[in-house]
Design an enzyme around this catalytic site. Structure first.
Site, mmCIF file in Angstrom:
data_model
loop_
_atom_site.group_PDB
_atom_site.id
_atom_site.type_symbol
_atom_site.label_atom_id
_atom_site.label_comp_id
_atom_site.label_asym_id
_atom_site.label_seq_id
_atom_site.Cartn_x
_atom_site.Cartn_y
_atom_site.Cartn_z
ATOM 1 N N TYR A 138 121.393 96.214 -10.202
ATOM 2 C CA TYR A 138 121.086 97.552 -9.703
ATOM 3 C C TYR A 138 120.927 98.588 -10.806
ATOM 4 O O TYR A 138 120.629 99.733 -10.544
ATOM 5 C CB TYR A 138 122.195 98.015 -8.747
ATOM 6 C CG TYR A 138 122.073 97.402 -7.368
ATOM 7 C CD1 TYR A 138 122.146 96.025 -7.196
ATOM 8 C CD2 TYR A 138 121.878 98.191 -6.254
ATOM 9 C CE1 TYR A 138 122.023 95.458 -5.950
ATOM 10 C CE2 TYR A 138 121.759 97.630 -4.995
ATOM 11 C CZ TYR A 138 121.834 96.259 -4.854
ATOM 12 O OH TYR A 138 121.716 95.706 -3.608
ATOM 13 N N LYS A 190 127.936 83.067 -8.881
ATOM 14 C CA LYS A 190 127.045 81.904 -8.910
ATOM 15 C C LYS A 190 127.124 81.378 -10.329
ATOM 16 O O LYS A 190 126.131 81.351 -11.070
ATOM 17 C CB LYS A 190 125.627 82.370 -8.506
ATOM 18 C CG LYS A 190 124.623 81.272 -8.326
ATOM 19 C CD LYS A 190 124.792 80.474 -7.041
ATOM 20 C CE LYS A 190 123.812 79.319 -7.022
ATOM 21 N NZ LYS A 190 123.998 78.440 -5.853
ATOM 22 N N ASP A 223 126.738 81.312 -2.236
ATOM 23 C CA ASP A 223 126.115 80.624 -1.094
ATOM 24 C C ASP A 223 127.175 79.950 -0.233
ATOM 25 O O ASP A 223 127.125 80.010 1.003
ATOM 26 C CB ASP A 223 125.013 79.646 -1.556
ATOM 27 C CG ASP A 223 125.384 78.838 -2.805
ATOM 28 O OD1 ASP A 223 126.492 79.018 -3.334
ATOM 29 O OD2 ASP A 223 124.549 78.014 -3.227
ATOM 30 N N ASP A 247 126.319 93.321 -1.985
ATOM 31 C CA ASP A 247 125.427 93.958 -1.016
ATOM 32 C C ASP A 247 125.080 92.984 0.106
ATOM 33 O O ASP A 247 125.226 93.291 1.294
ATOM 34 C CB ASP A 247 124.158 94.429 -1.743
ATOM 35 C CG ASP A 247 123.163 95.090 -0.806
ATOM 36 O OD1 ASP A 247 123.599 95.689 0.200
ATOM 37 O OD2 ASP A 247 121.951 95.006 -1.078
ATOM 38 N N ASP A 251 126.628 92.542 4.435
ATOM 39 C CA ASP A 251 125.875 92.591 5.690
ATOM 40 C C ASP A 251 126.305 91.434 6.597
ATOM 41 O O ASP A 251 126.484 91.608 7.808
ATOM 42 C CB ASP A 251 124.362 92.515 5.438
ATOM 43 C CG ASP A 251 123.727 93.902 5.283
ATOM 44 O OD1 ASP A 251 124.469 94.859 4.967
ATOM 45 O OD2 ASP A 251 122.500 94.025 5.472
HETATM 46 C C1 IPM Z 1 123.966 99.403 0.840
HETATM 47 C C2 IPM Z 1 122.477 99.579 0.860
HETATM 48 C C3 IPM Z 1 122.053 100.106 -0.489
HETATM 49 C C4 IPM Z 1 122.474 99.074 -1.508
HETATM 50 C C5 IPM Z 1 120.566 100.426 -0.642
HETATM 51 C C6 IPM Z 1 120.082 101.365 0.428
HETATM 52 C C7 IPM Z 1 120.254 100.972 -2.012
HETATM 53 O O1 IPM Z 1 121.851 98.397 1.192
HETATM 54 O O2 IPM Z 1 124.671 100.408 0.661
HETATM 55 O O3 IPM Z 1 124.443 98.284 1.006
HETATM 56 O O4 IPM Z 1 121.783 98.083 -1.708
HETATM 57 O O5 IPM Z 1 123.520 99.272 -2.112
HETATM 58 MN MN MN Z 2 123.238 96.839 1.797
#
Ligand code: IPM
Ligand code: MN
Length: 353
Positions: A138, A190, A223, A247, A251
């Protein structure tokens, strides 16, 4: 009379469903606020402002945000703005400028919430991901060569500094020692392929382990961690991982909590200004319909209060959320949102229960 303490909070509702969930979060903040004051300042930053004025994060506003005690952010991203502009120049810039090097993402499954994984019980899902938030892929390092030609080269570099890795791993060890945690730290990476960055992370974990003899450490490839999130989430207590793995993994983590509308996170600078947000993004499909789940934003307020040292107010939110979810029959697996929760029910009942 002693003066009541005041917390100065910057509020960035942002885009999409950001403003509507921020509104719910602020109602809860007001409902649990006893014994301290808050001074809120709203910032008009995000896609609408950018489309109107071309500005993303003017220095004067960044300066005012720097002077806050904490920041509450809704969501950033706009369907009419090219991907990358708001993400990099607003969200990532805030994280980097304020040196919020910890992205703290608890993965908790509240009582009564159904998820897509029927085999999980409530007790199975209780971990925290400590995502490195200031470097890795990032950092923006890289570039094009011969752009637009058949011989184009696009390089995206992962920056991992000794200082950056050490501070995030140390934070994770300290968190694993917290009385609410189970003293287990898992490095997720990884290392079998990313032999430079992974090696640095593994060496730092091994070195710091001697300072934290009570913390059990182990290692899981990213993974394989995805498999464990579904198959055996209880094996995780505190996870430390790099920016992009964190990140992606969080999710999936949100989905085993019950959906993106539940997951809260904090961008933390332990010595500076921290920023708290629902991690689900702008959710354009829900915008303006009153159907977005406000729990993630409410969880972000809880984390914000905890960071400001308002443990009792934070605990009231936690009790309130648990009380409310255990009574709600409407939360279905994988659902992003549902009708707005009654704040009175959420906080008042929960706090007294
Ligand atoms: C998160 C989002 C951000 C990230 C994006 C929007 C830059 O996906 O906060 O997880 O990847 O950190
Ligand atoms: Mn995210």
């Amino acid at each position: 009379m002693t003066r009541t303490r005041t917390h100065r909070i910057g509020v960035l509702p942002g885009d999409g469903t950001g403003p509507e969930v921020v509104r719910e979060g602020l109602k809860v903040l007001e409902a649990v606020r006893t014994g301290f004051d808050v001074e809120l300042e709203e910032f008009d930053l995000g896609g609408e402002r950018y489309l109107r004025t071309g500005e993303v994060l003017p220095d004067a506003e960044l300066g005012r945000i720097r002077a806050k005690d904490a920041v509450f952010l809704g969501a950033v991203g706009h369907t009419d703005v090219k991907p990358g502009i708001l993400e990099r120049e607003l969200l990532l810039r805030l994280r980097f400028e304020l040196d919020q090097y910890v992205n703290l993402r608890p993965i908790v499954r509240y009582p009564g919430v159904e998820t897509l994984v029927p085999s999980h019980t409530e007790d199975d899902v209780d971990m925290v991901v400590v995502r490195e938030n200031s470097e890795g892929l990032y950092s923006g390092a890289g570039g094009f060569h011969r752009k637009g030609t058949p011989y184009e080269v696009a390089v995206q570099e992962s920056i991992n500094t000794r200082h950056g890795v050490e501070r995030i791993v140390r934070y994770a060890f300290e968190l694993a020692m917290h009385p609410d945690r189970r003293r287990k730290l898992t490095l997720v990476h990884k290392t079998n392929v990313l032999t430079f960055a992974g090696d640095l992370y593994q060496r730092v974990v091994d070195e710091l382990a001697s300072e934290f003899p009570e913390v059990e450490t182990d290692y899981v490839h990213v993974d394989a961690a995805c498999i464990y999130f579904l198959d055996w989430p209880a094996r995780f207590d505190v996870i430390v991982t790099d920016n992009m793995f964190g990140d992606i993994l969080t999710d999936l983590g949100a989905m085993i909590q019950g959906g993106m509308g539940i997951a809260a996170g904090g961008n933390i600078n332990p010595e500076g200004v921290s920023m708290f947000e629902p991690i689900g993004g702008t959710a354009p499909d829900h915008t303006g319909k009153g159907t977005i789940n406000p729990l993630a934003a409410i969880g972000a307020v809880q984390m914000l209060l905890a960071q400001l040292g308002e443990a009792e107010a934070a605990a009231r939110i936690d009790r309130g959320v648990r009380h409310a979810t255990s009574k709600m029959k409407s939360m279905r697996a994988g659902e992003m949102g549902y009708a707005t929760i009654e704040v009175g029910d959420l906080v008042v009942d929960g706090a007294s229960g």
